[in-house]
Design a protein around this motif. Structure first.
Motif, PDB file in Angstrom:
ATOM      1  N   ALA A 159       0.843  -1.203   0.000  1.00 34.01           N
ATOM      2  CA  ALA A 159       0.000   0.000   0.000  1.00 34.01           C
ATOM      3  C   ALA A 159       0.879   1.254   0.000  1.00 34.01           C
ATOM      4  O   ALA A 159       0.576   2.236  -0.688  1.00 34.01           O
ATOM      5  CB  ALA A 159      -0.931  -0.011   1.214  1.00 34.01           C
ATOM      6  N   LEU A 160       1.968   1.216   0.746  1.00 33.12           N
ATOM      7  CA  LEU A 160       2.903   2.352   0.777  1.00 33.12           C
ATOM      8  C   LEU A 160       3.566   2.527  -0.594  1.00 33.12           C
ATOM      9  O   LEU A 160       3.679   3.650  -1.104  1.00 33.12           O
ATOM     10  CB  LEU A 160       3.960   2.128   1.866  1.00 33.12           C
ATOM     11  N   ALA A 161       3.977   1.414  -1.205  1.00 30.39           N
ATOM     12  CA  ALA A 161       4.600   1.485  -2.539  1.00 30.39           C
ATOM     13  C   ALA A 161       3.624   2.075  -3.553  1.00 30.39           C
ATOM     14  O   ALA A 161       4.016   2.878  -4.405  1.00 30.39           O
ATOM     15  CB  ALA A 161       5.060   0.099  -2.985  1.00 30.39           C
ATOM     16  N   ALA A 162       2.342   1.683  -3.456  1.00 31.90           N
ATOM     17  CA  ALA A 162       1.338   2.204  -4.394  1.00 31.90           C
ATOM     18  C   ALA A 162       1.156   3.709  -4.200  1.00 31.90           C
ATOM     19  O   ALA A 162       1.041   4.466  -5.168  1.00 31.90           O
ATOM     20  CB  ALA A 162       0.012   1.477  -4.207  1.00 31.90           C
ATOM     21  N   ALA A 163       1.150   4.147  -2.928  1.00 37.66           N
ATOM     22  CA  ALA A 163       1.020   5.579  -2.640  1.00 37.66           C
ATOM     23  C   ALA A 163       2.231   6.352  -3.171  1.00 37.66           C
ATOM     24  O   ALA A 163       2.094   7.404  -3.789  1.00 37.66           O
ATOM     25  CB  ALA A 163       0.842   5.821  -1.143  1.00 37.66           C
ATOM     26  N   LEU A 164       3.431   5.796  -2.953  1.00 38.45           N
ATOM     27  CA  LEU A 164       4.654   6.492  -3.360  1.00 38.45           C
ATOM     28  C   LEU A 164       4.855   6.479  -4.869  1.00 38.45           C
ATOM     29  O   LEU A 164       5.529   7.348  -5.411  1.00 38.45           O
ATOM     30  CB  LEU A 164       5.871   5.864  -2.674  1.00 38.45           C
ATOM     31  N   ALA A 165       4.272   5.485  -5.545  1.00 35.47           N
ATOM     32  CA  ALA A 165       4.434   5.371  -7.000  1.00 35.47           C
ATOM     33  C   ALA A 165       3.930   6.619  -7.715  1.00 35.47           C
ATOM     34  O   ALA A 165       4.387   6.947  -8.798  1.00 35.47           O
ATOM     35  CB  ALA A 165       3.707   4.129  -7.522  1.00 35.47           C
ATOM     36  N   CYS A 166       2.981   7.316  -7.091  1.00 31.58           N
ATOM     37  CA  CYS A 166       2.441   8.542  -7.690  1.00 31.58           C
ATOM     38  C   CYS A 166       3.333   9.747  -7.407  1.00 31.58           C
ATOM     39  O   CYS A 166       3.067  10.833  -7.905  1.00 31.58           O
ATOM     40  CB  CYS A 166       1.049   8.833  -7.130  1.00 31.58           C
ATOM     41  N   GLU A 167       4.362   9.563  -6.562  1.00 29.64           N
ATOM     42  CA  GLU A 167       5.209  10.689  -6.120  1.00 29.64           C
ATOM     43  C   GLU A 167       4.370  11.885  -5.679  1.00 29.64           C
ATOM     44  O   GLU A 167       4.506  12.986  -6.201  1.00 29.64           O
ATOM     45  CB  GLU A 167       6.196  11.093  -7.215  1.00 29.64           C
ATOM     46  N   PRO A 168       3.468  11.681  -4.707  1.00 26.36           N
ATOM     47  CA  PRO A 168       2.628  12.787  -4.249  1.00 26.36           C
ATOM     48  C   PRO A 168       3.460  13.804  -3.462  1.00 26.36           C
ATOM     49  O   PRO A 168       4.482  13.438  -2.875  1.00 26.36           O
ATOM     50  CB  PRO A 168       1.630  12.097  -3.317  1.00 26.36           C
ATOM     51  N   ALA A 169       3.030  15.060  -3.472  1.00 24.39           N
ATOM     52  CA  ALA A 169       3.724  16.077  -2.673  1.00 24.39           C
ATOM     53  C   ALA A 169       3.464  15.833  -1.188  1.00 24.39           C
ATOM     54  O   ALA A 169       4.286  16.170  -0.345  1.00 24.39           O
ATOM     55  CB  ALA A 169       3.227  17.463  -3.078  1.00 24.39           C
ATOM     56  N   LEU A 170       2.303  15.248  -0.882  1.00 25.22           N
ATOM     57  CA  LEU A 170       1.912  15.009   0.510  1.00 25.22           C
ATOM     58  C   LEU A 170       1.525  13.542   0.691  1.00 25.22           C
ATOM     59  O   LEU A 170       0.673  13.026  -0.033  1.00 25.22           O
ATOM     60  CB  LEU A 170       0.705  15.897   0.872  1.00 25.22           C
ATOM     61  N   LEU A 171       2.158  12.901   1.671  1.00 26.33           N
ATOM     62  CA  LEU A 171       1.742  11.539   2.034  1.00 26.33           C
ATOM     63  C   LEU A 171       0.895  11.637   3.299  1.00 26.33           C
ATOM     64  O   LEU A 171       1.319  12.204   4.299  1.00 26.33           O
ATOM     65  CB  LEU A 171       2.957  10.646   2.308  1.00 26.33           C
ATOM     66  N   ILE A 172      -0.321  11.095   3.225  1.00 26.68           N
ATOM     67  CA  ILE A 172      -1.182  11.042   4.397  1.00 26.68           C
ATOM     68  C   ILE A 172      -1.129   9.624   4.932  1.00 26.68           C
ATOM     69  O   ILE A 172      -1.346   8.667   4.183  1.00 26.68           O
ATOM     70  CB  ILE A 172      -2.633  11.431   4.039  1.00 26.68           C
ATOM     71  N   ALA A 173      -0.807   9.466   6.194  1.00 24.04           N
ATOM     72  CA  ALA A 173      -0.736   8.129   6.795  1.00 24.04           C
ATOM     73  C   ALA A 173      -1.633   8.121   8.020  1.00 24.04           C
ATOM     74  O   ALA A 173      -1.425   8.881   8.962  1.00 24.04           O
ATOM     75  CB  ALA A 173       0.708   7.802   7.174  1.00 24.04           C
TER      76      ALA A 173
END
Ligand SMILES: Nc1ncnc2c1ncn2[C@@H]1O[C@H](COP(=O)(O)OP(=O)(O)O)[C@@H](O)[C@H]1O
Ligand SMILES: [Mg+2]
Length: 266
Positions: A159-173
């Motif tokens: 799930a973290l890899a999928a979130a990071l794959a988009c290279e978002p400016a903000l990661l919400i956890a």
């Protein structure tokens, strides 16, 4: 520059009950903000409001500006453009984010392809790299597995890899380690910490445990009954909490000292 600006945010249940009340905070680019509070204090609803994901029937007022886009009242099309690109989320339960019927590799390759336009072997290699980056062993085997075929800790890494794959400016956890076995919690926390620092990403990190928040963030917002109680630097909140409620949170964070030790060795 302000990446996320939440101002006067209020959320009401369908029956009118106030769930989040007049909440204001902001996150600058590259900044790491923790949100802490007891269960039911409105932390998850706040993160959902930031992404325009609140359940139907709830009423939301105030303003949430994410990378220049007003989220409150925005049409679904605009929200879809913002999600992933400007902010991506890791939830407490990784199965919420993952499709149970889709092999893991495709769930990483999809967002990667949308961002980069890559195809074929290049996309496949990048997918394996993304899985290796979240320290998954044997990325090729994991990529061909379905979510239920891997462990809970491995699913959260996916799930973290999928979130990071988009290279978002903000990661919400939102409580990303709460559902994991204690033995893998610290490792997951360390992984998030390392990856967001490397990428200089902004983070909105939610937890009921101040020790967890102290490991990953610099500034903390304390929430109670849908409201902000106090806000300040991690060291100030831990060292000199103003409110009794915050003092109780500090006292219940049993691993706080070790978390702060970890920070000081970095
Ligand atoms: N779908 C919903 N309908 C009505 N009330 C809800 C719903 N989801 C959450 N709530 C209520 O909103 C409050 C805040 O919930 P939440 O944001 O999940 O708290 P936290 O994440 O801090 O534990 C709680 O009182 C909870 O019962
Ligand atoms: Mg929650």
């Amino acid at each position: 520059m302000t990446l996320l600006d939440v101002s006067g945010l209020s959320v009401r249940a369908a029956d009118g009950r106030p769930l989040v009340a007049d909440l204001s905070f902001s996150v600058a680019g590259g900044e790491r903000l923790g949100v802490i509070g007891e269960s039911g204090s409105g932390k998850s609803l706040t993160t959902l409001a930031v992404l325009g994901l609140l359940p139907a029937g709830m009423t939301v007022t105030g303003s949430v500006v994410l990378a220049g886009t007003e989220i409150v009242g925005a049409p679904e099309k605009r929200l879809t453009a913002v999600r992933g690109r400007d902010a991506a989320v890791v939830f407490q339960e990784p199965l919420t984010a993952l499709d149970p019927l889709m092999r893991v590799g495709r769930q990483i390759a999809g967002p990667l392809a949308r961002r980069t336009g890559w195809k074929g072997s290049r996309l496949r290699r990048a997918t394996f790299d993304a899985l290796a980056q979240v320290r998954l062993p044997e990325p090729e085997r994991i990529a061909s597995a379905f979510p239920h075929e891997i462990s809970g800790g491995q699913r959260q890494r996916v799930a973290l890899a999928a979130a990071l794959a988009c290279e978002p400016a903000l990661l919400i956890a939102d409580e990303p380690t709460t559902a994991l076995d204690v033995s893998v919690q610290a490792e997951m926390l360390d992984l998030i910490d390392t990856l967001v620092r490397e990428r200089e990403m902004a983070v909105l990190f939610v937890s009921h445990d101040l020790a967890v928040v102290a490991k990953v963030t610099d500034r903390v917002l304390v929430m109670k009954d849908g409201r902000a109680v106090e806000e300040g630097g991690v060291q100030d909140i831990v060292g000199a909490p103003r409110e009794q409620y915050t003092r109780d949170l500090v006292a219940s964070a049993r691993t706080l000292e070790s978390a702060l030790d970890l920070r000081s060795t970095q």
